[in-house]
Enzyme design. Sequence first.
Site, short mmCIF file in Angstrom:
data_model
loop_
_atom_site.label_atom_id
_atom_site.label_comp_id
_atom_site.label_asym_id
_atom_site.label_seq_id
_atom_site.Cartn_x
_atom_site.Cartn_y
_atom_site.Cartn_z
CB CYS A 163 -13.69 -26.17 7.30
SG CYS A 163 -12.23 -25.20 6.85
CB CYS A 221 -11.24 -28.10 9.71
SG CYS A 221 -11.84 -26.53 10.39
CG ASP A 268 -0.23 -0.07 2.51
OD1 ASP A 268 1.00 0.15 2.53
OD2 ASP A 268 -0.87 -0.33 3.53
CB CYS A 283 -8.63 -25.19 6.57
SG CYS A 283 -8.86 -25.30 8.35
ZN LIG Z 1 -11.07 -24.99 8.81
#
Ligand SMILES: [Zn+2]
Length: 406
Positions: free
Chosen positions: A344, A349, A94, A346
Amino acid sequence: MSPLKFTIQKKLDQTLGRVGLIETPHGAIETPAFVTVGTKATVKGLTPEMLQGTGAQVMLANTYHLYLQPGEEIVKKAGGLHSYSNWHGPMMTDSGGFQVFSLGVALGKNITKFTSSKAQEKLLSEPVVRDPDAPVLKPAQIDANGVMFRSVLDGSVHYFTPEKSIDIQHNLGADIIFAFDECTSPNEPYAYQAQSLDRTHRWAKQSLAYHISKPNSEKQALFGIVQGGRHEDLRRESAQALKDMEVNGKTFDGFGIGGSFAKEDMGDAVRWVNEILPEDKPRHLLGIGEAEDLFEAVGNGCDLFDCVMPTRNGRTGTLLTKYGKLNISNLKYTDDFTKVEDTCACYTCTNYTRSYLAHLFRSKEMLGGTLASIHNLYFTINLVKNMRQAMLEGTFYEFKKNFLAV
Ligand SMILES: [Zn+2]
């Protein structure tokens, strides 16, 4: 030649939403995409490999923070942000404007009648007051040429101009950089917003002129930032001014949409701007990451978004799920051996339970924040990926309705 190539692969019927591909010198970004925030050239608590595992395509680092620490010269010496941080995918920085105005502890915000050198003398002659608990009433002092501010680290005085911001960003070496802008508070009166907008446009032109005069413009793309607060006329004026801005036949490679919105009119504000901005260039809505905001932004034609929310929440044990936020410190999770979110996929999880995460947070283990950040980033990145897929399949509105209904 722009260092970016942007291709639109599909457009939504009736609205401005689109599916695209941004090709950068460090790889491609399938859009719409959520950009992970790595403020100090690190996504807190995650190695680049873990970050990649969340599906992240691009990281946004912060010019203000890296300028103060370790200093952009050090990053340049290390070969730039990619090799320094070991994140070799697309990167953005930025302009530092937002942090200068929100974090830089300095003097009055009014347009000063002092020249910058006189103002600097005045500032330097004053004692450094640095109380972290004190409210920051007057974050920075602006003059026609730039902004003076105090470092959040040690109270030292610094002065940013558009050229200075571009110089720093050239040394940092991200693929996409931003023009220096003034980020106003939404509470400022209309007259101030209008005055500030003129300055932001002047600074945008200076940023563009300076950028294209340097060889870095061959490998780094520059985005101009649309401001204008909550006012439709100012937002449209800003979009038009940046669209038309040209120096020696060169224009911006893409656009950021900055500043504050009221939650209820964010979709409209984004639409006002995107109706005007050129269709063939990418648009980054700065600083949003909540699910309903992402749906609004995607539906109204934004391609990129960034927000610290997923990782900031993760570090404090607040987990994002399609049913809402879950506070892992709650006692009921002590013996809850289910996943954070049932569907999920991921890393967190796949391998751990709510009970284990609750234990990590309660015993203040570092891994707690890491695992929670992994889940929250995956959740947010994957949500935008699913929006992209739904647009390709022509089911975006259905997907939106179903997701927000839960
Ligand atoms: Zn997850």
